[in-house]
Design a protein around this motif. Sequence first.
Motif, PDB file in Angstrom:
ATOM      1  N   ALA A  34       0.855  -1.192   0.000  1.00  0.00           N
ATOM      2  CA  ALA A  34       0.000   0.000   0.000  1.00  0.00           C
ATOM      3  C   ALA A  34       0.883   1.232   0.000  1.00  0.00           C
ATOM      4  N   GLU A  36      -0.520   4.422   0.490  1.00  0.00           N
ATOM      5  CA  GLU A  36      -1.130   5.396   1.378  1.00  0.00           C
ATOM      6  C   GLU A  36      -1.810   4.690   2.543  1.00  0.00           C
ATOM      7  N   GLU A  38      -4.794   5.134   3.948  1.00  0.00           N
ATOM      8  CA  GLU A  38      -6.180   4.740   3.725  1.00  0.00           C
ATOM      9  C   GLU A  38      -6.259   3.436   2.922  1.00  0.00           C
ATOM     10  N   GLN A  39      -5.407   3.324   1.915  1.00  0.00           N
ATOM     11  CA  GLN A  39      -5.344   2.097   1.123  1.00  0.00           C
ATOM     12  C   GLN A  39      -4.904   0.925   1.995  1.00  0.00           C
ATOM     13  N   ASP A  42      -7.743  -0.440   4.198  1.00  0.00           N
ATOM     14  CA  ASP A  42      -8.663  -1.278   3.418  1.00  0.00           C
ATOM     15  C   ASP A  42      -8.047  -2.656   3.159  1.00  0.00           C
ATOM     16  N   MET A  43      -6.765  -2.696   2.833  1.00  0.00           N
ATOM     17  CA  MET A  43      -6.090  -3.957   2.532  1.00  0.00           C
ATOM     18  C   MET A  43      -5.968  -4.835   3.778  1.00  0.00           C
TER      19      MET A  43
END
Length: 249
Positions: A34, A36, A38-39, A42-43
């Motif tokens: 990832a 960032e 935020e990414q 989610d991951m």
Amino acid sequence: MSKVKVLIVEDDFIHANRLEMYLDEMGYDLAGIAQEAEQALDMIATAQPDLLLVDIHLAGSLDGVQMMERLNKKKALPAIFITSYRDKETFERAKLTDPYAYIIKPYDKETLQAAIELAIYKFSKSQHDQEPFQGWQEDHFLKGVLFVKSKRRLIKIKISDILCVEAKDKVCQINVEEEIIETRMPLQKLEEKLTNNAFLRVHRSFIINKEKISQIDLSKNEILLGACKVPIGRLYKEAFINCIAPFLD
């Protein structure tokens, strides 16, 4: 058995690829990369990694410290902070999120491996009294899995995948499908840790997973679990028969 899954949170392409290369060489699974925070959040929800490698200074609205602050409110995961900054302010901010290890760029593979061992060790001890870390001296149970150090890497074994455990010489051999993994943990301690109803001591040298039994031959005092043939000890036979009696009616 499965490999330890590691998620990389790093916005520098070169550093991210170096981490990926090191993880592959050390025998770990890459859960993803990832760029960032935020990414990464989610991951984490979808990939379910065992460990995070987090660069402190990330692109986007959250840096690595802020990401861990948000994550810690929802889910406990061991994290290793990675940074090229040596200033005290950065370290103090990172320290407040209780990271399990902290390494400075540039680093080598051996430094990363030591940090991974430290992170898994500290996380496994997080609900118990902390002990000084003096290297990986003993394998650890954590949330239905056993982390074993084998050939300079950590292996994750799902407890439910274990067929049987055999004490042999100064080690215990953990049998899973098509593989045998050695641990330095003594059989008695393994027996104490494998406390759920699926496991049973059937011999002075063997613990079995009852749910993996494929065949029982009481005339030969043998149990078959996959490819494993386990003897039934004389002192353990009565308890074993009483345990399986409901399934024989």
